[in-house]
Scaffold this motif. Sequence first.
Motif, PDB file in Angstrom:
ATOM      1  N   GLY A 101     -13.033  -1.498  -1.082  1.00  0.00           N
ATOM      2  CA  GLY A 101     -13.929  -2.645  -1.133  1.00  0.00           C
ATOM      3  C   GLY A 101     -13.254  -3.957  -1.452  1.00  0.00           C
ATOM      4  O   GLY A 101     -13.899  -4.912  -1.887  1.00  0.00           O
ATOM      5  N   ARG A 102     -11.955  -4.059  -1.210  1.00  0.00           N
ATOM      6  CA  ARG A 102     -11.202  -5.287  -1.434  1.00  0.00           C
ATOM      7  C   ARG A 102      -9.925  -5.232  -0.593  1.00  0.00           C
ATOM      8  O   ARG A 102      -9.626  -4.201   0.000  1.00  0.00           O
ATOM      9  CB  ARG A 102     -10.855  -5.472  -2.920  1.00  0.00           C
ATOM     10  N   GLU A 103      -9.200  -6.344  -0.564  1.00  0.00           N
ATOM     11  CA  GLU A 103      -7.967  -6.360   0.209  1.00  0.00           C
ATOM     12  C   GLU A 103      -6.919  -5.439  -0.394  1.00  0.00           C
ATOM     13  O   GLU A 103      -6.809  -5.325  -1.618  1.00  0.00           O
ATOM     14  CB  GLU A 103      -7.395  -7.784   0.277  1.00  0.00           C
ATOM     15  N   ALA A 104      -6.176  -4.780   0.468  1.00  0.00           N
ATOM     16  CA  ALA A 104      -5.025  -4.014  -0.002  1.00  0.00           C
ATOM     17  C   ALA A 104      -3.977  -4.975  -0.555  1.00  0.00           C
ATOM     18  O   ALA A 104      -3.847  -6.118  -0.104  1.00  0.00           O
ATOM     19  CB  ALA A 104      -4.423  -3.196   1.138  1.00  0.00           C
ATOM     20  N   ALA A 105      -3.218  -4.507  -1.539  1.00  0.00           N
ATOM     21  CA  ALA A 105      -2.205  -5.363  -2.167  1.00  0.00           C
ATOM     22  C   ALA A 105      -1.066  -5.669  -1.215  1.00  0.00           C
ATOM     23  O   ALA A 105      -0.423  -6.721  -1.326  1.00  0.00           O
ATOM     24  CB  ALA A 105      -1.670  -4.696  -3.425  1.00  0.00           C
ATOM     25  N   GLY A 106      -0.790  -4.767  -0.271  1.00  0.00           N
ATOM     26  CA  GLY A 106       0.312  -4.978   0.652  1.00  0.00           C
ATOM     27  C   GLY A 106       0.620  -3.714   1.415  1.00  0.00           C
ATOM     28  O   GLY A 106      -0.173  -2.755   1.416  1.00  0.00           O
ATOM     29  N   PHE A 107       1.766  -3.713   2.067  1.00  0.00           N
ATOM     30  CA  PHE A 107       2.225  -2.557   2.843  1.00  0.00           C
ATOM     31  C   PHE A 107       3.637  -2.192   2.406  1.00  0.00           C
ATOM     32  O   PHE A 107       4.504  -3.063   2.265  1.00  0.00           O
ATOM     33  CB  PHE A 107       2.243  -2.891   4.342  1.00  0.00           C
TER      34      PHE A 107
END
Length: 248
Positions: free
Chosen positions: A129-135
């Motif tokens: 329910g929010r943006e992923a921190a990164g890849f």
Amino acid sequence: MQGSSSKRLLASIHDVGPGSEAAVDRLVATFERHLGGLNFAMLVVPDHWGRHPLAGNAAFARKLRDWSDAGVEMFVHGWFHRDSADHSGVAALKARHMTASEGEFLGLSADEAARRMRDGKSLVEEIIGREAAGFIAPAWLYGQGAMTALRASGFALAEDHLRVWIPETGLTLSRSPVITWASRTRARTASSLAVARLARSTFHPLRDVRLAVHPGDVSKQSIIDSIEATLAAFTARRQAGRYSDLLR
């Protein structure tokens, strides 16, 4: 780019998914005990080796959402994690010596890497329910196609063995080796224990110390003991931080 001058410990649990749930639970408890809460990162694999899909697993999805709501940073960690590409040259050496068929993004084309990044981002973000921190690529290995795709992926952060950077611009935010452990063979385990022991006495001047654990680590008591000692050594001198702090 240095950002804040305060020293941080950036801790992460890799290969998070339904197939590693019991081991991840044990590692979470260890991190909570040493870090004083859920101030660490998880690297989530959407379908580990094609055997443990997140999609359709409502119970594990709720668990990820609860961890995220409580403050755990969630990174997308490939899609399958397994490397099924044929390699040559330097890539073949990396695939053979740096990982056991785990470097999924080492040999992908830009188009295929972009598709898996996009699908992984969509799935993980829908769950939490929010943006992923990164890849972060499996085994921290990126081929040319993966690097091309990453620049246009929309992820805020990426990391490899030696640095954390902003994918869109390439700007390096932090430089430090990752302290991690290997459980695959006795020789690799002994080597990783020695490196962790050395890091506990030599890494303190670094602004950022990164520490990464894997589900397989719980299979050997010597590794668990080393993880505990390493966490204790660094939390005595620095605060547990968040990767997103690097963007400030």
